[in-house]
Design a protein around this motif. Sequence first.
Motif, PDB file in Angstrom:
ATOM      1  N   ILE A   1     -34.388 112.366 101.473  1.00  0.00           N
ATOM      2  CA  ILE A   1     -35.661 112.677 102.127  1.00  0.00           C
ATOM      3  C   ILE A   1     -35.446 112.559 103.629  1.00  0.00           C
ATOM      4  CG2 ILE A   1     -38.056 111.943 102.464  1.00  0.00           C
ATOM      5  CD1 ILE A   1     -38.091 110.937  99.630  1.00  0.00           C
ATOM      6  N   ILE A   2     -35.872 113.560 104.381  1.00  0.00           N
ATOM      7  CA  ILE A   2     -35.776 113.577 105.850  1.00  0.00           C
ATOM      8  C   ILE A   2     -34.346 113.241 106.302  1.00  0.00           C
ATOM      9  CG2 ILE A   2     -36.805 112.742 108.019  1.00  0.00           C
ATOM     10  CD1 ILE A   2     -38.878 114.068 106.442  1.00  0.00           C
ATOM     11  N   ASN A   3     -33.370 113.961 105.786  1.00  0.00           N
ATOM     12  CA  ASN A   3     -31.959 113.798 106.166  1.00  0.00           C
ATOM     13  C   ASN A   3     -31.443 112.373 105.978  1.00  0.00           C
ATOM     14  OD1 ASN A   3     -31.857 116.501 106.912  1.00  0.00           O
ATOM     15  ND2 ASN A   3     -32.524 116.046 108.993  1.00  0.00           N
ATOM     16  N   THR A   4     -31.993 111.649 105.028  1.00  0.00           N
ATOM     17  CA  THR A   4     -31.565 110.284 104.760  1.00  0.00           C
ATOM     18  C   THR A   4     -31.384 110.108 103.259  1.00  0.00           C
ATOM     19  OG1 THR A   4     -32.916 109.545 106.623  1.00  0.00           O
ATOM     20  CG2 THR A   4     -32.123 107.855 105.128  1.00  0.00           C
ATOM     21  N   ASP A   5     -30.270 109.526 102.868  1.00  0.00           N
ATOM     22  CA  ASP A   5     -30.051 109.208 101.460  1.00  0.00           C
ATOM     23  C   ASP A   5     -30.705 107.867 101.162  1.00  0.00           C
ATOM     24  OD1 ASP A   5     -28.576 111.474 100.884  1.00  0.00           O
ATOM     25  OD2 ASP A   5     -26.680 110.548 101.471  1.00  0.00           O
ATOM     26  N   LEU A   6     -31.654 107.881 100.241  1.00  0.00           N
ATOM     27  CA  LEU A   6     -32.361 106.661  99.865  1.00  0.00           C
ATOM     28  C   LEU A   6     -31.799 106.127  98.552  1.00  0.00           C
ATOM     29  CD1 LEU A   6     -36.010 107.781 100.642  1.00  0.00           C
ATOM     30  CD2 LEU A   6     -34.419 106.587 102.124  1.00  0.00           C
ATOM     31  N   ASP A   7     -31.847 104.818  98.392  1.00  0.00           N
ATOM     32  CA  ASP A   7     -31.348 104.165  97.187  1.00  0.00           C
ATOM     33  C   ASP A   7     -32.293 104.456  96.028  1.00  0.00           C
ATOM     34  OD1 ASP A   7     -30.128 102.579  95.336  1.00  0.00           O
ATOM     35  OD2 ASP A   7     -30.507 100.678  96.363  1.00  0.00           O
ATOM     36  N   GLY A   8     -31.791 105.111  95.009  1.00  0.00           N
ATOM     37  CA  GLY A   8     -32.612 105.496  93.869  1.00  0.00           C
ATOM     38  C   GLY A   8     -32.903 104.367  92.910  1.00  0.00           C
ATOM     39  N   THR A   9     -32.241 103.231  93.072  1.00  0.00           N
ATOM     40  CA  THR A   9     -32.464 102.106  92.160  1.00  0.00           C
ATOM     41  C   THR A   9     -33.595 101.201  92.633  1.00  0.00           C
ATOM     42  OG1 THR A   9     -30.820 100.746  93.298  1.00  0.00           O
ATOM     43  CG2 THR A   9     -30.047 102.105  91.457  1.00  0.00           C
TER      44      THR A   9
ATOM     45  N   GLN B   1     -41.606 102.064  97.479  1.00  0.00           N
ATOM     46  CA  GLN B   1     -41.987 101.494  98.773  1.00  0.00           C
ATOM     47  C   GLN B   1     -40.772 100.938  99.513  1.00  0.00           C
ATOM     48  OE1 GLN B   1     -44.954  98.422  98.603  1.00  0.00           O
ATOM     49  NE2 GLN B   1     -45.187  98.337 100.810  1.00  0.00           N
ATOM     50  N   LEU B   2     -39.906 100.228  98.821  1.00  0.00           N
ATOM     51  CA  LEU B   2     -38.720  99.671  99.476  1.00  0.00           C
ATOM     52  C   LEU B   2     -37.709 100.755  99.819  1.00  0.00           C
ATOM     53  CD1 LEU B   2     -38.024  96.345  97.586  1.00  0.00           C
ATOM     54  CD2 LEU B   2     -38.766  96.649  99.924  1.00  0.00           C
ATOM     55  N   ALA B   3     -37.583 101.745  98.966  1.00  0.00           N
ATOM     56  CA  ALA B   3     -36.623 102.819  99.227  1.00  0.00           C
ATOM     57  C   ALA B   3     -37.015 103.607 100.472  1.00  0.00           C
ATOM     58  CB  ALA B   3     -36.532 103.743  98.023  1.00  0.00           C
ATOM     59  N   LEU B   4     -38.305 103.825 100.672  1.00  0.00           N
ATOM     60  CA  LEU B   4     -38.753 104.585 101.846  1.00  0.00           C
ATOM     61  C   LEU B   4     -38.453 103.862 103.151  1.00  0.00           C
ATOM     62  CD1 LEU B   4     -42.143 106.114 100.682  1.00  0.00           C
ATOM     63  CD2 LEU B   4     -40.053 107.332 101.262  1.00  0.00           C
ATOM     64  N   THR B   5     -38.333 102.540 103.105  1.00  0.00           N
ATOM     65  CA  THR B   5     -38.006 101.807 104.331  1.00  0.00           C
ATOM     66  C   THR B   5     -36.563 102.050 104.757  1.00  0.00           C
ATOM     67  OG1 THR B   5     -37.411  99.801 103.123  1.00  0.00           O
ATOM     68  CG2 THR B   5     -39.689  99.993 103.887  1.00  0.00           C
ATOM     69  N   GLY B   6     -35.785 102.711 103.928  1.00  0.00           N
ATOM     70  CA  GLY B   6     -34.425 103.087 104.305  1.00  0.00           C
ATOM     71  C   GLY B   6     -34.400 104.176 105.360  1.00  0.00           C
TER      72      GLY B   6
ATOM     73  N   VAL C   1     -40.920 113.747  94.531  1.00  0.00           N
ATOM     74  CA  VAL C   1     -40.093 113.583  95.733  1.00  0.00           C
ATOM     75  C   VAL C   1     -40.550 114.570  96.806  1.00  0.00           C
ATOM     76  CG1 VAL C   1     -37.756 113.772  96.666  1.00  0.00           C
ATOM     77  CG2 VAL C   1     -38.123 112.671  94.456  1.00  0.00           C
ATOM     78  N   ALA C   2     -40.882 115.788  96.395  1.00  0.00           N
ATOM     79  CA  ALA C   2     -41.377 116.784  97.349  1.00  0.00           C
ATOM     80  C   ALA C   2     -42.719 116.347  97.939  1.00  0.00           C
ATOM     81  CB  ALA C   2     -41.515 118.144  96.669  1.00  0.00           C
ATOM     82  N   ALA C   3     -43.571 115.739  97.106  1.00  0.00           N
ATOM     83  CA  ALA C   3     -44.862 115.249  97.602  1.00  0.00           C
ATOM     84  C   ALA C   3     -44.665 114.115  98.601  1.00  0.00           C
ATOM     85  CB  ALA C   3     -45.726 114.778  96.432  1.00  0.00           C
ATOM     86  N   ILE C   4     -43.706 113.239  98.323  1.00  0.00           N
ATOM     87  CA  ILE C   4     -43.419 112.143  99.257  1.00  0.00           C
ATOM     88  C   ILE C   4     -42.904 112.706 100.572  1.00  0.00           C
ATOM     89  CG2 ILE C   4     -41.862 110.206  99.694  1.00  0.00           C
ATOM     90  CD1 ILE C   4     -42.098 109.500  96.724  1.00  0.00           C
ATOM     91  N   GLU C   5     -41.997 113.668 100.496  1.00  0.00           N
ATOM     92  CA  GLU C   5     -41.444 114.254 101.723  1.00  0.00           C
ATOM     93  C   GLU C   5     -42.535 114.954 102.535  1.00  0.00           C
ATOM     94  OE1 GLU C   5     -37.536 116.676 103.226  1.00  0.00           O
ATOM     95  OE2 GLU C   5     -37.921 116.497 101.079  1.00  0.00           O
TER      96      GLU C   5
END
Length: 150
Positions: free
Chosen positions: A13-21, A25-30, A62-66
């Motif tokens: 999301i937004i050119n950033t690889d987020l941890d899928g595990t 909420q915590l993954a978006l802080t990546g 994921v598209a909705a989050i982006e």
Amino acid sequence: MVEESELKYFVRIINTDLDGTQPVQLALTGIKGIGLHAALIIARRAGVDTRATMGLLGDEDVAAIEEQVKAYPASVPKWMVNRPVDVYSGEPKHLYGSDLSLAKEDDINLMKKMRCYRGIRHENGLKVRGQRTKATGRFGKIVGVSKRRN
């Protein structure tokens, strides 16, 4: 939701690889520029459970989050964005990732160029935000009391 066997370990999301595990909420802080509170707002507006595992979300979630990440500056008050007044445009902006790093660097260079107090402190490598400098923030050789040898 997708089956557990289809867990994506990285969600982009937004050119950033987020941890899928991690939970959403915590993954978006990546993403640099998104903290816990902003992540909570984004996940709620996207209609996603904040405690759901990021890698188990479907592509539409994921598209909705982006989409909500991109719409975040327009959907929150001015004081909640990380750049309430842009120096050049005068509009409130919320920057993410490398854009945030570059904007910070540009701001520091502008202060140095203007020769303002903060710019001079940055140039000299001193503390900028009013911290005490008598005892901390030293660099160079160690100067102090040496132990007495017996």
